[in-house]
Structures are given as C-alpha cells and as structure tokens.
Design an enzyme around this catalytic site. Structure first.
Site, PDB file in Angstrom:
ATOM      1  N   ASP A 101       1.046  -1.272  -0.047  1.00  0.00           N
ATOM      2  CA  ASP A 101      -0.057   0.083   0.154  1.00  0.00           C
ATOM      3  C   ASP A 101       0.793   1.351  -0.078  1.00  0.00           C
ATOM      4  O   ASP A 101       2.070   1.203   0.487  1.00  0.00           O
ATOM      5  CB  ASP A 101      -0.737   0.026   1.250  1.00  0.00           C
ATOM      6  CG  ASP A 101      -1.928  -1.088   1.294  1.00  0.00           C
ATOM      7  OD1 ASP A 101      -2.320  -1.535   0.027  1.00  0.00           O
ATOM      8  OD2 ASP A 101      -2.384  -1.252   2.305  1.00  0.00           O
TER       9      ASP A 101
HETATM   10  N1  URA Z   1      -1.391  -5.866   3.868  1.00  0.00           N
HETATM   11  C1  URA Z   1      -1.570  -4.655   3.915  1.00  0.00           C
HETATM   12  O1  URA Z   1      -2.791  -4.268   4.629  1.00  0.00           O
HETATM   13  N2  URA Z   1      -1.196  -3.658   3.218  1.00  0.00           N
HETATM   14  C2  URA Z   1       0.065  -3.929   2.573  1.00  0.00           C
HETATM   15  O2  URA Z   1       0.757  -2.810   2.161  1.00  0.00           O
HETATM   16  C3  URA Z   1       0.335  -5.192   2.616  1.00  0.00           C
HETATM   17  C4  URA Z   1      -0.140  -6.198   3.336  1.00  0.00           C
END
Ligand code: URA
Length: 241
Positions: A101
């Site tokens: 993310d």
């Molecule tokens: N899980 C998440 O919620 N975000 C990420 O970036 C990776 C795994």
C-alpha cells in the site's frame, strides 16, 4: 517455439497473466499480424510487438527495494504521485512483484522475469511474508488464537498466520507485533486487523521469504544475488502444486 504469453513475460514487460490479457485484447502482433487467441507459439526470431513496441529477450534482473511510505506500487501513476520506480536505477526496466500500500514500507521485489514474479505471487506456493504491525488497541488472547487458526470474516477466508507480540503500550492502548502470512490478498493485514476490530497505525514488511531490508535506508534498492533468486524459487518448488 514457446507460447506467446511466455515469451512476452520472459521479455520482462509484464507477467504471463497480464500477457494473456494483452493477447486477448488484440494488443499483440507476431510478424505484423494481430494474434488475439491464446495458444499461439513463436520464438524471439519472430517480430513480436506489444502495444506497438517490439519485445526482445532481456537479461533477467532482480531487485529488492526498501519501499518508503508515500509512494505507489505501480510503474506509472495517473495521479502523478511518486512510484516505486522512482527508486530503481533509471536504465532498468522492471515491474513490482505484488504490491504494498501507499503507506506501507519495506521489502518489495522488482524484476523483469515474469515467470519468477508469478511464482512469488501465486497463492499456492504459500511464501511467508512477515509484517511489523503497529496497532491501535490490544489483541486479546482470543484474537491471537483466531489469527493463528485462520478465520473467515464477511465471506473472506484468512489462512492461519504466525503471531509474535513484541511490545505492549498499555497507557496508549497500542501494541506492536510481527505477523507472518502465507497468502497475499490486497490490503490483507489491514483487513485481518479490521475484521478483529483494530486499526493498523503503521505497517512495514520486514521479510519476503527470507529476503529482508535490514541495513537498507528507505528508498534504497539492491540487486538480489543469483543464489538468493535460486533460493526463492526453490522455496516455491518445495510446495505442493
Ligand atoms: N497488507 C496490507 O494491508 N497492506 C500492505 O501493504 C501489505 C499487506
């Protein structure tokens, strides 16, 4: 002769699955003719174009980036935000293996090897990914059991995960834990925590398989050694098909 989607993935421009989509969308030509059905075979002595660009067999390269927060895991962003590609040496044409993310930091693999990327991402290989999670709230013993056993929330199934509680900040009602998951659904860690009623304050992927970013500054990128690449692939070969 190889299947067209395999050659496209080998050229490093995208994964095999994406190549299949491009073929079906009529974006691929072999020796000047559009090929829009799967199953066609060709080789690199043919002229293969994808979206009008000729592809060739590239040297396979593998990088690990310590992704900083505040950049998107894509090659291009239509909102002109920073992308992970801003941290890769300029002459290198790679794509990210999976996705972190915008506000998540840590281990991100990048490569031009579509077959490798598919192996690393495919859920059937169960490669472990460890996240350092800063949580608002305190997991109860029951929550920890749920995470370890696996659970279903809102029709979504989460496989058993490993949980290691590192720190509890009782006055501020916060905790830090390491969570190791063996699948890679979108926003998976946040979804798991939200399903249990907690908010993730900070997320850092500390390991992908055995690859870590210890000693690397945020935004630092390094080539993976051939031995490391072979070891990662071997981890997928030990898993049942
Ligand atoms: N899980 C998440 O919620 N975000 C990420 O970036 C990776 C795994």
């Amino acid at each position: 002769m190889e299947r067209l989607q395999k050659l496209i993935a080998q050229s490093g421009i995208c994964s095999r699955r994406k190549a299949e989509e491009l073929i079906l969308a009529g974006k691929v030509k072999v020796n000047g003719k559009v090929v829009s059905t799967l199953g066609t075979k060709a080789d690199f002595s043919d002229s293969i174009t994808v979206n009008g660009k000729t592809i060739s067999r590239d040297e396979k390269v593998y990088y690990v980036l310590n992704k900083p927060k505040g950049c998107v895991t894509t090659v291009k962003d239509d909102k002109d935000r920073q992308t992970v590609m801003d941290y890769v040496p300029a002459n290198v044409r790679v794509f990210p293996v999976g996705r972190l993310d915008y506000d998540t930091s840590g281990v991100l693999l990048l490569t031009n090897d579509g077959a490798f990327a598919n192996k690393m991402m495919h859920p059937r290989y169960h490669l472990p990914k460890t996240y350092e999670v800063n949580l608002q709230g305190m997991l109860t013993e029951e929550d920890v059991k749920k995470l370890r056993r696996g659970f279903t929330y809102d029709g979504e199934k989460f496989a058993p995960a490993k949980v290691f509680i590192k720190n509890k900040d009782v006055p501020r009602d916060r905790m830090q834990l390491d969570l190791t998951i063996y699948e890679g659904k979108n926003h998976q860690v946040k979804k798991m925590m939200e399903a249990l009623g907690y908010e993730v304050r900070k997320l850092h992927r500390s390991r992908f398989g055995f690859v870590n970013v210890m000693g690397m500054k945020p935004g630092e990128c390094r080539r993976l050694k051939p031995f490391d690449v072979r070891k990662l692939v071997a981890m997928t070969e030990n898993e049942p098909e």
